[in-house]
Design a protein around this motif. Structure first.
Motif, PDB file in Angstrom:
ATOM      1  N   MET A  44       0.826  -1.209   0.000  1.00 30.93           N
ATOM      2  CA  MET A  44       0.000   0.000   0.000  1.00 30.93           C
ATOM      3  C   MET A  44       0.860   1.259   0.000  1.00 30.93           C
ATOM      4  N   PHE A  45       1.988   1.221   0.731  1.00 32.43           N
ATOM      5  CA  PHE A  45       2.913   2.366   0.709  1.00 32.43           C
ATOM      6  C   PHE A  45       3.530   2.533  -0.676  1.00 32.43           C
ATOM      7  N   ALA A  46       3.834   1.406  -1.321  1.00 34.77           N
ATOM      8  CA  ALA A  46       4.432   1.455  -2.664  1.00 34.77           C
ATOM      9  C   ALA A  46       3.468   2.067  -3.674  1.00 34.77           C
ATOM     10  N   HIS A  47       2.148   1.904  -3.442  1.00 34.79           N
ATOM     11  CA  HIS A  47       1.146   2.456  -4.358  1.00 34.79           C
ATOM     12  C   HIS A  47       1.090   3.980  -4.304  1.00 34.79           C
ATOM     13  N   LEU A  48       1.560   4.559  -3.203  1.00 31.17           N
ATOM     14  CA  LEU A  48       1.509   6.016  -3.046  1.00 31.17           C
ATOM     15  C   LEU A  48       2.532   6.732  -3.920  1.00 31.17           C
ATOM     16  N   VAL A  49       3.569   6.002  -4.347  1.00 33.86           N
ATOM     17  CA  VAL A  49       4.605   6.595  -5.206  1.00 33.86           C
ATOM     18  C   VAL A  49       4.685   5.786  -6.499  1.00 33.86           C
ATOM     19  N   PRO A  50       4.200   6.347  -7.619  1.00 33.25           N
ATOM     20  CA  PRO A  50       4.273   5.622  -8.891  1.00 33.25           C
ATOM     21  C   PRO A  50       5.719   5.327  -9.294  1.00 33.25           C
ATOM     22  N   GLN A  51       5.897   4.240 -10.001  1.00 29.23           N
ATOM     23  CA  GLN A  51       7.237   3.819 -10.407  1.00 29.23           C
ATOM     24  C   GLN A  51       7.855   4.854 -11.354  1.00 29.23           C
ATOM     25  N   GLY A  52       9.138   5.170 -11.098  1.00 32.91           N
ATOM     26  CA  GLY A  52       9.860   6.112 -11.959  1.00 32.91           C
ATOM     27  C   GLY A  52       9.704   7.564 -11.559  1.00 32.91           C
ATOM     28  N   THR A  53       9.080   7.834 -10.387  1.00 31.07           N
ATOM     29  CA  THR A  53       8.904   9.215  -9.930  1.00 31.07           C
ATOM     30  C   THR A  53      10.232   9.772  -9.411  1.00 31.07           C
ATOM     31  N   PRO A  54      10.656  10.981  -9.862  1.00 29.63           N
ATOM     32  CA  PRO A  54      11.890  11.591  -9.342  1.00 29.63           C
ATOM     33  C   PRO A  54      11.794  11.842  -7.837  1.00 29.63           C
ATOM     34  N   ALA A  55      12.924  11.808  -7.168  1.00 31.51           N
ATOM     35  CA  ALA A  55      12.954  11.961  -5.705  1.00 31.51           C
ATOM     36  C   ALA A  55      12.373  13.296  -5.250  1.00 31.51           C
ATOM     37  N   VAL A  56      12.558  14.350  -6.073  1.00 32.31           N
ATOM     38  CA  VAL A  56      12.065  15.684  -5.704  1.00 32.31           C
ATOM     39  C   VAL A  56      10.536  15.714  -5.662  1.00 32.31           C
ATOM     40  N   LEU A  57       9.908  14.980  -6.576  1.00 31.18           N
ATOM     41  CA  LEU A  57       8.446  15.014  -6.683  1.00 31.18           C
ATOM     42  C   LEU A  57       7.737  14.012  -5.781  1.00 31.18           C
ATOM     43  N   MET A  58       8.507  13.166  -5.084  1.00 33.05           N
ATOM     44  CA  MET A  58       7.879  12.112  -4.279  1.00 33.05           C
ATOM     45  C   MET A  58       6.911  12.633  -3.204  1.00 33.05           C
ATOM     46  N   PRO A  59       7.271  13.677  -2.425  1.00 32.49           N
ATOM     47  CA  PRO A  59       6.314  14.180  -1.421  1.00 32.49           C
ATOM     48  C   PRO A  59       5.002  14.651  -2.043  1.00 32.49           C
ATOM     49  N   PHE A  60       5.100  15.330  -3.211  1.00 27.18           N
ATOM     50  CA  PHE A  60       3.890  15.820  -3.880  1.00 27.18           C
ATOM     51  C   PHE A  60       3.043  14.657  -4.394  1.00 27.18           C
ATOM     52  N   MET A  61       3.713  13.639  -4.945  1.00 28.06           N
ATOM     53  CA  MET A  61       2.996  12.483  -5.473  1.00 28.06           C
ATOM     54  C   MET A  61       2.262  11.724  -4.359  1.00 28.06           C
ATOM     55  N   VAL A  62       2.892  11.650  -3.173  1.00 30.06           N
ATOM     56  CA  VAL A  62       2.248  10.988  -2.032  1.00 30.06           C
ATOM     57  C   VAL A  62       0.972  11.737  -1.651  1.00 30.06           C
ATOM     58  N   CYS A  63       1.040  13.073  -1.621  1.00 32.67           N
ATOM     59  CA  CYS A  63      -0.144  13.893  -1.296  1.00 32.67           C
ATOM     60  C   CYS A  63      -1.246  13.698  -2.327  1.00 32.67           C
ATOM     61  N   ILE A  64      -0.868  13.746  -3.610  1.00 30.04           N
ATOM     62  CA  ILE A  64      -1.855  13.610  -4.689  1.00 30.04           C
ATOM     63  C   ILE A  64      -2.503  12.228  -4.660  1.00 30.04           C
ATOM     64  N   GLU A  65      -1.674  11.185  -4.498  1.00 30.76           N
ATOM     65  CA  GLU A  65      -2.200   9.814  -4.482  1.00 30.76           C
ATOM     66  C   GLU A  65      -3.094   9.576  -3.260  1.00 30.76           C
ATOM     67  N   THR A  66      -2.711  10.186  -2.115  1.00 32.87           N
ATOM     68  CA  THR A  66      -3.519  10.036  -0.903  1.00 32.87           C
ATOM     69  C   THR A  66      -4.885  10.683  -1.079  1.00 32.87           C
ATOM     70  N   ILE A  67      -4.891  11.908  -1.647  1.00 30.60           N
ATOM     71  CA  ILE A  67      -6.165  12.611  -1.869  1.00 30.60           C
ATOM     72  C   ILE A  67      -7.043  11.848  -2.855  1.00 30.60           C
ATOM     73  N   SER A  68      -6.440  11.377  -3.954  1.00 31.03           N
ATOM     74  CA  SER A  68      -7.220  10.639  -4.957  1.00 31.03           C
ATOM     75  C   SER A  68      -7.781   9.337  -4.380  1.00 31.03           C
ATOM     76  N   ASN A  69      -7.072   8.762  -3.417  1.00 27.15           N
ATOM     77  CA  ASN A  69      -7.545   7.533  -2.774  1.00 27.15           C
ATOM     78  C   ASN A  69      -8.689   7.815  -1.808  1.00 27.15           C
ATOM     79  N   VAL A  70      -8.570   8.930  -1.081  1.00 24.77           N
ATOM     80  CA  VAL A  70      -9.576   9.264  -0.059  1.00 24.77           C
ATOM     81  C   VAL A  70     -10.916   9.654  -0.700  1.00 24.77           C
ATOM     82  N   ILE A  71     -10.868  10.320  -1.857  1.00 27.50           N
ATOM     83  CA  ILE A  71     -12.120  10.789  -2.479  1.00 27.50           C
ATOM     84  C   ILE A  71     -12.806   9.714  -3.325  1.00 27.50           C
TER      85      ILE A  71
END
Length: 225
Positions: free
Chosen positions: A126-153
């Protein structure tokens, strides 16, 4: 007098001061007994072939990791929503799926059970799903936020999609039908043809929306395995 445009969908039927609005949800049960006859009817054969097709498709979506018999949950969900959608097309029958009370009550427990099962049994996955494969390290925090919001809604989008689609067609049919008495005979004939075409469209929407709800629920389930 209508207080607003959507008040035509408010529950209003009662008998001996007992609210019978949600009773329409159980009318579909009347169609079950003929399915147990010894000689299957055409309705039974068509229904069985449709359920078999859905079973194969849901089995493909769930993949090898899916539990045996889990497709029956989504087939039952599809059947119930489709029955309620179709019943709402008949006059004087309350459309239960056009209310968020019904659609959210279906979507929220399903999503919660998937999330609880996933986080308890497959936490790392489930943690691995929060960060899509191939995401740059800089964008990882933003991707986690986006994936979390998309999952919650997700439960909200499931419920709103079903409710909005059921209300939209019924609202159009109601508004066009209310203009009938004030029209001439020629325009009334065109209105009747338009209403019939809209009714056919709504029948297709009733099947499509129940199918979309069931397929998306299956996809959400397959992500936690």
């Amino acid at each position: 007098m209508m207080t607003n445009l959507f008040s035509v969908f408010d529950p209003s039927s009662s008998l001996f001061n007992l609210s019978l609005n949600w009773l329409s949800t159980f009318i579909g049960l009347l169609m079950i007994p003929p399915m147990f006859w010894l000689m299957p009817s055409r309705y039974h054969i068509i229904w069985n072939s449709m359920l078999l097709t859905l079973h194969k498709e849901f089995k493909t979506l769930l993949g090898q990791s899916g539990h045996n018999g889990s497709t029956f949950i989504f087939i039952s969900l599809f059947s119930m929503i489709m029955f309620n959608n179709f019943l709402g097309l008949f006059p004087y029958i309350f459309t239960s799926t056009s209310h968020m009370t019904m659609s959210l009550a279906l979507a929220l427990p399903l999503w919660l059970s998937f999330m609880m099962y996933g986080w308890i049994n497959h936490t790392q996955h489930m943690f691995a799903h929060l960060v899509p494969q191939g995401t740059p390290a800089v964008l990882m925090p933003f991707m986690v936020c986006i994936e979390t919001i998309s999952n919650v809604i997700r439960p909200g989008t499931l419920a709103v999609r079903l409710t909005a689609n059921m209300i939209a067609g019924h609202l159009l049919l109601t508004l066009l039908g209310n203009t009938g008495p004030s029209l001439s005979i020629t325009l009334a004939m065109f209105l009747i043809v338009a209403q019939i075409l809209l009714l056919v469209l709504e029948s297709a929407v009733a099947i499509i929306q129940s199918y979309v709800f069931a397929v998306l629920s299956t996809l959400y389930s397959s992500e936690v395995n």
